[in-house]
Structure formats: structure tokens, C-alpha cells
Motif scaffolding. Structure first.
Motif, short mmCIF file in Angstrom:
data_model
loop_
_atom_site.label_atom_id
_atom_site.label_comp_id
_atom_site.label_asym_id
_atom_site.label_seq_id
_atom_site.Cartn_x
_atom_site.Cartn_y
_atom_site.Cartn_z
N ASP A 1 -17.80 14.31 10.15
CA ASP A 1 -18.63 13.16 10.54
C ASP A 1 -19.65 12.88 9.44
O ASP A 1 -20.75 13.44 9.44
N ASN B 1 -7.31 7.36 12.89
CA ASN B 1 -8.76 7.26 13.00
C ASN B 1 -9.16 6.37 14.16
O ASN B 1 -10.13 6.65 14.89
N ALA C 1 -11.19 7.58 17.57
CA ALA C 1 -12.44 6.96 18.00
C ALA C 1 -12.37 6.53 19.46
O ALA C 1 -13.33 6.70 20.22
N ASP D 1 -14.41 7.92 23.17
CA ASP D 1 -15.20 6.98 23.98
C ASP D 1 -14.32 6.45 25.10
O ASP D 1 -13.75 5.35 25.00
N LEU E 1 -12.56 -1.05 14.98
CA LEU E 1 -12.16 0.33 14.71
C LEU E 1 -12.11 0.60 13.21
O LEU E 1 -12.42 1.71 12.77
N TYR F 1 -15.72 1.04 12.27
CA TYR F 1 -16.32 2.23 12.85
C TYR F 1 -15.96 3.50 12.09
O TYR F 1 -16.79 4.38 11.88
N ASP F 2 -14.72 3.61 11.64
CA ASP F 2 -14.30 4.82 10.92
C ASP F 2 -13.16 4.47 9.97
O ASP F 2 -11.99 4.67 10.28
N LEU G 1 -19.26 2.40 19.22
CA LEU G 1 -18.00 1.68 19.19
C LEU G 1 -18.02 0.59 20.26
O LEU G 1 -18.35 0.85 21.40
#
Length: 395
Positions: A17, A244, A248, A252, A273, A276-277, A324
Motif C-alpha cells: 500500500d 487490482n 479493490a 470494499d 478503479l 484508485y489503484d 473507492l
């Protein structure tokens, strides 16, 4: 944070992270010189977007990197350096425009729209194959075979040669880690490329690349370099972006449930998405002349690292960026780059992510990780999971 360095991201907690690390950079060191990487690092969204269109920076960072190598290493890496230099990713000005024009017709929205049906069929078939098992590795069972099949089809690779795309490693990573591991595969791919190019009617995308653009961009060696770039960018990053995205969502459950109940959100979710990552965490440029930024001077000739993973979580660009939200309009993310080097295959990558999510979520429920410990490839410029084992119940 004193004397920061991106090399710290190799620590297990940051590899899993990196985003708290990025937040501290944005707050305390929005631009700083990384003494270990010998590069200036820029971490705020607005600065990254502005520098991405700044003519005082050049995309050609291969030449500067090559100059820093020992003579023996430079000799060993020269063939790969030559390929990278001929890729549109590292070109600038009119040459970049000519190289980009060579391939852009193969990635138009119309072409991607025509590909959607086959992508959807492939994703459905791959999901159906594992349904009886009740578990799936999102990398090995789904995203890797899907992206390989799509890019092989676009480039016209015959089935008997598609194994050459198995376990493909990013050529950028191979080069900048000074590895010769892919040299044999590259020689074999050149043989396949030459055979395809010699056909009376080469496959559609390859045929266009051979016919379009300036005389220099039609040179077979230059076309081959961008043939490899399409494999690199069209396969590796999306292969890892899809896991990924699923990871995510699994972290969540509320967003996962929302997306399962509202299929119309899948296209929006694909952008969010990605923000986000992102599988791609930074890109680099070289300063042509001195640049002043936040009271610091980036001297001409120095490398500049644009930390897009940090820009995607910038509070100044996105409200509550560490949350997210699959309903968010996230199109201002930087994962595809910005400006003239905006990713040519962006529409394809988004379509693949959207359609894979659709195939998986419509066929399963109770999606859950089967291991609390996930392994990441040890690279800080990409976020690549080695595998993502997930269990489920078939619908």
C-alpha cells in the motif's frame, strides 16, 4: 519525512500500500530530488498534468540512461535500447506524431467497439471454465489469457506463435533493470514479425502500421519496435489492472454489492478503479532546460519522475481520494498519461476491464480472497500482483 526516496517503496508495507507514503510526499515534498534514484520526483496532480504537456521536458530518457551505464553493460543493452528509442513512447515532437499516427487507426473507438463482442465472449468462456471449481486466480486464469488473446488477435499472431506472449515481462522493466532475459524471445518475435510483414496482405493493424506515416516510421525496424510496444502496453498493464480492480472491490464489500446490483455503472467503475489503484505508478521525462517548481530548480539534463499513482490520490483533484466510489467521475485520473502521450490503447484497456468485471460479477456471488497474504512483483513503478486467488459460489 526526511530525505525521502522511492526505493523505500520496496519495503513490504509500502509495496502492499504505497498511498500513505505518497500522501506524505504531496504534503511535505511535492517536488524533491531523490538522491538514490538520481531523479526529481513530482507528486501532485496539477503539477504532473502541467509537466506532461511542458515542452521543456522530453520523453527520451533512454539516451540519458544509456549514457550512465558502464561500457560493457551499454554494449549488452544496445539492441534493446535501440528498440526502445524507436518506440513512440520515447519519441518527441514531429517524430512522436508520425509514430503515433502509424498505429492510431488500430485503436480507434470504432475498432474497440467492434472488438467488444469478442472480448465479452472470451471473458465469459474463461469464467465459465472455472465456475465448477468455485475458485479462480484472477491473473493466471482470467486477465492474462484474455489480454494475450486480444492483443494476439489484433496483431494477427498465428495461434502456433502465441506462446511467445506467455508470461510477458514489461520491456521497460527489463531494460531499466539491465536484464537480458528476454533477448531470445525478442529474436523469435522478430522472425514472426518479418513473416507477417512479408505477406501480400499483412494483418489489419500491422498492415496499417507498415503503410501509414512518414517514410522513417514505415521502416520495418521502427514498425517492429512499436509492434513490441503494443504487446507491452496492450498486454502487461491490463493483465495486472484487472486483478487490482477486483482486489479493490473485495476490500470494499459495499462498492462490490453496488456494482453487482447496477451493471450500468461498470464503465464508470472501470475509470474509478484505474484511478484508485493503477497498475502503472509513475512515468519519467528528462528536462531540456531549467524548470522552477515550488521553489526548487530542476536543472536541464536531470530526470523527472511523474508520480501518477500519487496524483490519482491527490485531495486537490479528487474529493475523499482514498475512498473507492464506483459512481465517481474519475476521468481526470493520470493512469493513461496526459497530453500528447495519452495512452493510445486507453479505450481498449477500459473495455477489457469493464467486460471482465461484467463476466465475473454476473456469474458469481460471495467473491472472497482465499489468502490474506498477497504477493506483489518487486517493482515500484508498476503494481503487479503475482496472483489473486478468489473463491466464489456460481450464480
Amino acid at each position: 519525512m526526511s530525505t525521502p526516496t522511492l526505493v523505500d517503496l520496496f519495503a513490504p508495507e509500502w509495496l502492499a500500500d504505497p498511498y500513505p507514503f505518497y500522501r506524505r510526499l504531496r504534503e511535505d515534498h511535492p517536488v524533491y530530488h531523490d538522491e538514490v534514484l538520481r531523479s526529481w520526483v513530482v507528486s501532485r496532480h496539477g503539477d504532473i498534468a502541467a509537466l506532461s504537456t511542458d515542452d521543456r521536458l522530453t520523453e527520451d530518457r533512454v539516451t540519458a540512461f544509456q549514457a550512465r551505464l558502464t561500457p560493457e553493460t551499454r554494449r549488452l543493452m544496445r539492441p534493446l535500447a535501440g528498440l526502445l528509442t524507436d518506440m513512440m513512447l520515447f519519441a518527441t515532437g514531429p517524430r512522436h506524431a508520425a509514430l503515433r499516427n502509424m498505429a492510431k487507426a488500430g485503436f480507434s473507438r470504432r475498432v474497440v467497439a467492434d472488438l467488444r463482442a469478442s472480448i465479452e465472449r472470451r471473458a465469459a468462456a474463461l469464467c465459465d471454465e472455472v465456475l465448477p471449481r468455485g475458485e479462480i486466480d484472477l491473473v493466471g486464469d482470467l486477465s492474462a489469457p484474455l489480454t494475450k488473446a486480444v492483443i494476439a488477435e489484433m496483431l494477427g499472431l498465428p495461434p502456433e506463435h502465441r506462446h511467445l506472449l506467455d508470461d510477458w515481462q514489461s520491456l521497460l522493466h527489463v531494460y531499466f533493470t539491465q536484464s537480458g532475459a528476454e533477448s531470445g524471445r525478442l529474436r523469435r518475435l522478430r522472425e514472426v514479425f518479418d513473416a507477417l510483414a512479408a505477406q501480400d496482405e499483412p494483418p489489419a493493424l500491422l498492415g496499417h502500421m507498415l503503410a501509414a506515416g512518414s517514410p522513417e516510421s514505415r521502416d520495418p525496424g521502427v514498425v517492429f519496435a512499436n509492434f513490441l510496444l503494443i504487446i507491452d502496453a496492450g498486454q502487461v498493464t491490463t493483465t495486472h489492472q484487472i486483478p487490482n480492480a477486483v482486489r479493490a472491490l473485495l476490500a470494499d464489500p459495499g462498492q462490490l454489492e453496488l456494482l453487482q446490483g447496477r451493471p450500468e455503472l461498470r464503465a464508470t467503475a472501470a475509470e474509478e478503479l484505474l484511478r484508485y489503484d493503477s497498475a502503472v505508478q509513475f512515468t519519467a521525462r528528462t528536462a531540456r532546460e531549467d524548470i522552477e517548481l515550488h521553489g526548487r530548480t530542476i536543472p536541464a539534463g536531470d530526470q523527472v519522475t511523474l508520480l501518477v499513482g500519487s496524483g490519482n490520490r491527490d485531495e486537490e483533484a479528487f474529493a475523499d481520494p482514498d475512498r473507492l466510489d464506483v459512481t465517481r467521475d474519475a476521468k481526470a485520473h493520470l493512469s493513461f498519461g496526459h497530453g500528447r502521450h495519452y495512452c493510445l490503447g486507453a479505450a481498449l484497456a477500459l473495455a477489457e476491464t469493464e467486460l471482465v468485471l461484467g463476466a465475473l460479477l454476473s456469474r458469481t456471488h460471495g467473491l472472497r480472497l482465499t489468502s490474506a497474504r498477497l504477493e506483489w512483483h518487486e517493482t515500484i513503478n508498476f503494481r503487479f500482483l503475482k496472483e489473486l486467488p478468489v473463491a466464489f459460489e456460481p450464480r
